[in-house]
Design an enzyme around this catalytic site. Sequence first.
Site, short mmCIF file in Angstrom:
data_model
loop_
_atom_site.label_atom_id
_atom_site.label_comp_id
_atom_site.label_asym_id
_atom_site.label_seq_id
_atom_site.Cartn_x
_atom_site.Cartn_y
_atom_site.Cartn_z
CE LYS A 14 -0.73 1.93 3.69
NZ LYS A 14 0.01 2.89 4.45
CB SER A 110 9.15 -0.45 4.72
OG SER A 110 7.99 -1.57 4.40
N GLY A 113 2.51 -0.90 4.60
CA GLY A 113 1.34 -1.49 5.11
C GLY A 113 1.63 -3.07 4.85
CB SER A 116 -1.94 -3.19 7.41
OG SER A 116 -1.59 -2.53 8.50
CG ASP A 149 -1.89 1.86 7.24
OD1 ASP A 149 -2.80 2.84 6.98
OD2 ASP A 149 -0.75 1.91 7.04
#
Length: 295
Positions: A14, A110, A113, A116, A149
């Site tokens: 994402k 990082s 996401g 998530s 997220d």
Amino acid sequence: MPVTGTLYESAHAKINLYLHVTGRRPDGYHLLDSLAVFTGAGDRLALHPGHGGAGAVSLDIAGPFGAGLVADADSNLILRAARLLRAEIGGTDGLEPVRVVLDKMLPVASGIGGGSADAAAALRLLLRAWPGNVPRERLMALATELGADVPVCIDQRAARMGGIGERLDPAPALPACGIMLVNCGEAVSTPAVFRARAPVFTPAASLPSAWPDVAAMVRDLSGLTNDLQDAACAICPTIRTVLDVLEAVPGCRLARMSGSGATCFALFDSPQAAQDAQAAVERPGWWVWAGPLHA
């Protein structure tokens, strides 16, 4: 359904094309306005028949970024997702034991996401493997409980994120273009970045319903910001180095950090242009991916 074979789900990266911190709730959570998009880069989850009692979920972690990740039931988002879904379904009766294998291809901590997306992919997998009807509203509530997220990663489609991330609205129609992702190999703590950011807020952006081409999209995005970028660069100066390298690459239309870092992205006119520029960006210890930006 009985789990007789292997089920697969992809957990795509994402990217926040911009990220405005618009306010702060009394409970300390920051309010955001962001345009989230997805790329072909991602982790992969496989679900196999497992062993143990009804509803048991075991997790194996592999892949180039799997080292150091722990299958801990209290902290691992995949196992937490399983626990929440079991409770939502109403217990373990009739639930097959399963084994999940995470192929961790995305850098950890990082700003894209990865964790998530893994949690969202786990929810999708388990909903395919276990009986039970979980309404969309409840699924998104479970996703929000796992992290801000996670809701946008359920559908893995471009969306406008609001609130703490749980409010999703349609994104502008995006033009076909290319994107390059670069991570310097240094993990950045999201809480540390929020603590280090200047204590000011940025209004929500005004976006069109569609961008006819890359030039129009870049023109509008250039007037927006990632409000966490300066703080992340102060904590991890290599992020600024990555941005400087990206901005100097021929064909780069816009370079910016995603989320709270440390991954940065650059937009290009086409996926081929992004891939052609990849060799000029690669450095020892850096993770680089180039390809299409998915709407």
